[in-house]
Design a protein around this motif. Structure first.
Motif: not given
Length: 298
Positions: A43-56, A87-101
């Motif tokens: 999951c980390a390998h396929f993460s994209g660039r963080w959108p600049k206007d999204v805070a967490t 069985v796998v995954g969590g907040l980090e696994s979908h971090n990039s997807i959620c930020a882009d959404l």
């Protein structure tokens, strides 16, 4: 000849070939700790660039870890439930997807790190997601609900339970290549039994590990009354044993008078969300998902 010769999109082929180096085809034969390590690196390998206007902001609902993704001017909120076969995954696994959404759909996204099997079998994951859903609609009003793969299953189950309890605060459900408890002896479970990225054998392993009790909350296709459920947007990938689950669920919703749009993806495979930076069809599909979320949130 490449083993992916049936795939037309070179971006998806490249995605699968890169993924093989990080997540072995026989991953389910490894220990749970090893599977989770493979998945986290993948999951980390396929993460994209963080959108600049999204805070967490990280927070908890009871004992359930959550993360809120906040664009500058949100026009609604989305509860997002991650995939990973329960069985796998969590907040980090979908971090990039959620930020882009959050960035592209301009909604607050709330992600849930629900408990995983086999340590916590059904209904633990569902109960965690339901607790967060209740917290969201109890304090912040209506929301859209979405998830990919196992997360799509959980989202559909939440929608059913909310309908049954008379909670009318789900503005729409977005189910991305969901596993919904279809008949594994028919259709795409047979024709796509050895699909790249997910096999029917894998599906059965995840199902057994999750410990489904055969109820409609664990297997939403077992529901007999689909009326009154939230409108829906579903994505089905041609190269995926779960393809028919989305098709059949959309048809059942439509037959019950529920507005349900099915998007067929003839060139895509399970987990293609992670290929959205490598594949034109995956990028187009991600844009369609964003558009559906924006429309529901509005």
């Amino acid at each position: 000849m490449s083993k992916y010769s049936q795939l037309k999109d070179p971006g998806i082929v490249a995605f699968l070939e890169e993924g093989e180096r990080l997540y072995p085809e026989n991953a389910v034969s490894f220990s749970m700790a090893e599977q989770r390590e493979f998945y986290n690196k993948y999951c980390a390998h396929f993460s994209g660039r963080w959108p600049k206007d999204v805070a967490t902001r990280d927070f908890t609902v009871g004992a359930v870890p959550c993360r809120r993704y906040m664009p500058r001017a949100p026009r609604g909120q989305l509860l997002y439930l991650h995939g990973g076969g329960y069985v796998v995954g969590g907040l980090e696994s979908h971090n990039s997807i959620c930020a882009d959404l959050a960035d592209q759909a301009q909604v607050d996204v709330i992600a849930v790190e629900y408990r995983l099997a086999p340590e916590h079998k059904f209904p633990a994951a569902f109960d965690d997601c339901w607790a967060v859903f209740e917290s969201i609609v109890g304090s912040g009003g209506p929301c859209v609900i979405a998830g990919d793969s196992a997360g799509g299953n959980l989202a559909a189950g939440i929608a059913i339970k909310a309908r049954d309890l008379g909670i009318q605060k789900i503005k729409g459900q977005v189910l991305i290549y969901p596993g919904l408890g279809g008949d594994v002896t028919k259709g795409s479970y047979i024709t796509q039994a050895n699909a790249p990225g997910l096999t029917t054998k894998d599906v059965l392993y995840y199902h057994d590990t999750y410990g489904s009790d055969g109820s409609k909350l664990a297997e939403p296709l077992r529901e007999t009354d689909f009326s009154g459920l939230p409108r829906a947007f579903l994505v089905a990938c041609a190269h995926d044993p779960l393809h028919d689950d989305a098709v059949h669920y959309a048809a059942k919703l439509q037959a019950a008078g529920v507005a349900a749009e099915l998007r067929e993806e003839p060139d895509l495979v399970h987990a293609y969300l992670r290929a959205r930076f490598m594949s034109r069809p995956a990028a187009e599909s991600f844009r369609a998902i964003v558009a559906a979320i924006r429309a529901f949130a509005a």
